[in-house]
Write a protein that holds these residues in place. Sequence first.
Motif, PDB file in Angstrom:
ATOM      1  N   GLY A  99       5.378 -18.795 -11.311  1.00 53.42           N
ATOM      2  CA  GLY A  99       5.834 -17.635 -12.369  1.00 53.42           C
ATOM      3  C   GLY A  99       4.613 -16.781 -12.554  1.00 53.42           C
ATOM      4  N   ALA A 100       3.350 -17.378 -12.863  1.00 49.79           N
ATOM      5  CA  ALA A 100       2.219 -16.634 -13.201  1.00 49.79           C
ATOM      6  C   ALA A 100       1.754 -15.598 -11.816  1.00 49.79           C
ATOM      7  N   ALA A 101       2.275 -15.906 -10.627  1.00 52.69           N
ATOM      8  CA  ALA A 101       1.986 -15.188  -9.409  1.00 52.69           C
ATOM      9  C   ALA A 101       2.333 -14.079  -9.563  1.00 52.69           C
ATOM     10  N   ARG A 102       3.578 -13.579 -10.527  1.00 54.97           N
ATOM     11  CA  ARG A 102       3.941 -12.258 -10.614  1.00 54.97           C
ATOM     12  C   ARG A 102       3.046 -11.676 -11.548  1.00 54.97           C
ATOM     13  N   GLN A 103       2.240 -11.993 -12.363  1.00 57.31           N
ATOM     14  CA  GLN A 103       1.525 -11.264 -13.203  1.00 57.31           C
ATOM     15  C   GLN A 103       0.254 -10.646 -12.658  1.00 57.31           C
ATOM     16  N   LEU A 104       0.774  -9.517 -12.151  1.00 58.45           N
ATOM     17  CA  LEU A 104      -0.525  -8.796 -11.262  1.00 58.45           C
ATOM     18  C   LEU A 104      -1.640  -8.343 -12.040  1.00 58.45           C
ATOM     19  N   GLU A 105      -1.393  -7.815 -13.286  1.00 59.49           N
ATOM     20  CA  GLU A 105      -2.418  -7.179 -13.939  1.00 59.49           C
ATOM     21  C   GLU A 105      -3.130  -8.273 -14.833  1.00 59.49           C
ATOM     22  N   GLY A 106      -3.191  -9.547 -14.661  1.00 60.47           N
ATOM     23  CA  GLY A 106      -4.030 -10.425 -15.281  1.00 60.47           C
ATOM     24  C   GLY A 106      -3.683 -11.104 -16.544  1.00 60.47           C
ATOM     25  N   THR A 107      -2.667 -10.906 -17.020  1.00 57.39           N
ATOM     26  CA  THR A 107      -2.136 -11.157 -18.532  1.00 57.39           C
ATOM     27  C   THR A 107      -2.106 -12.738 -18.502  1.00 57.39           C
ATOM     28  N   ALA A 108      -1.831 -13.095 -17.379  1.00 57.54           N
ATOM     29  CA  ALA A 108      -1.673 -14.582 -17.440  1.00 57.54           C
ATOM     30  C   ALA A 108      -3.016 -15.489 -17.618  1.00 57.54           C
ATOM     31  N   ALA A 109      -3.952 -14.959 -17.171  1.00 54.02           N
ATOM     32  CA  ALA A 109      -5.400 -15.418 -17.343  1.00 54.02           C
ATOM     33  C   ALA A 109      -5.892 -15.381 -18.854  1.00 54.02           C
ATOM     34  N   ARG A 110      -5.709 -14.264 -19.397  1.00 58.75           N
ATOM     35  CA  ARG A 110      -5.946 -13.843 -20.735  1.00 58.75           C
ATOM     36  C   ARG A 110      -5.167 -14.399 -21.676  1.00 58.75           C
ATOM     37  N   ALA A 111      -3.586 -14.905 -21.257  1.00 58.65           N
ATOM     38  CA  ALA A 111      -3.043 -15.646 -22.172  1.00 58.65           C
ATOM     39  C   ALA A 111      -3.245 -17.275 -22.224  1.00 58.65           C
ATOM     40  N   GLY A 112      -4.183 -17.755 -21.591  1.00 65.13           N
ATOM     41  CA  GLY A 112      -4.634 -18.947 -21.543  1.00 65.13           C
ATOM     42  C   GLY A 112      -4.379 -19.728 -20.351  1.00 65.13           C
ATOM     43  N   VAL A 113      -3.875 -19.243 -19.167  1.00 62.39           N
ATOM     44  CA  VAL A 113      -3.678 -19.965 -17.738  1.00 62.39           C
ATOM     45  C   VAL A 113      -4.849 -20.823 -17.518  1.00 62.39           C
TER      46      VAL A 113
END
Length: 153
Positions: A99-113
């Motif tokens: 699912g995180a692979a679809r987060q191109l703008e990097g919000t997944a990392a900022r959200a705590g991944v």
Amino acid sequence: MTRTLDLTDPATGEVFGTSPIASQPEVDAALESAAQAFAIWRRSTPAHRQLALLKIADTLEARAAEFADLEVRETGKIRSMVLDEEIPECVSALRFFAGAARQLEGTAARAGVVDLDVGPGDRRPVVGRTGPRLRVGRHPRAAASEMPHDRFS
């Protein structure tokens, strides 16, 4: 002559196989191959990456008993722990990162991944990273993420 290392079941002491010991040229070739594969992977679409991770997760889940047996034989772990805890955690992490692979703008990392270490709800420290594998504190190996890709076909 290829040198080999005996694979020993830690519970029984039985040698159940061998593994080749790579020479420096073989290690260099493997690293070059990995670099070439990464060049292809980094250009793949988010949809392709997501599909690949989901396929690995589905395969691991469908063949959980087989992977558990291999893990137990190689490490001496308790089978029920591998089946009931480690494999479901690995499947969950694979699906989470699909699912995180679809987060191109990097919000997944900022959200705590990145801070989650492995996936949702997992707070153990990361010990190290090698290639596509993620090594986790209490689990020396995540069985599925370390299997050669041809094992998933």
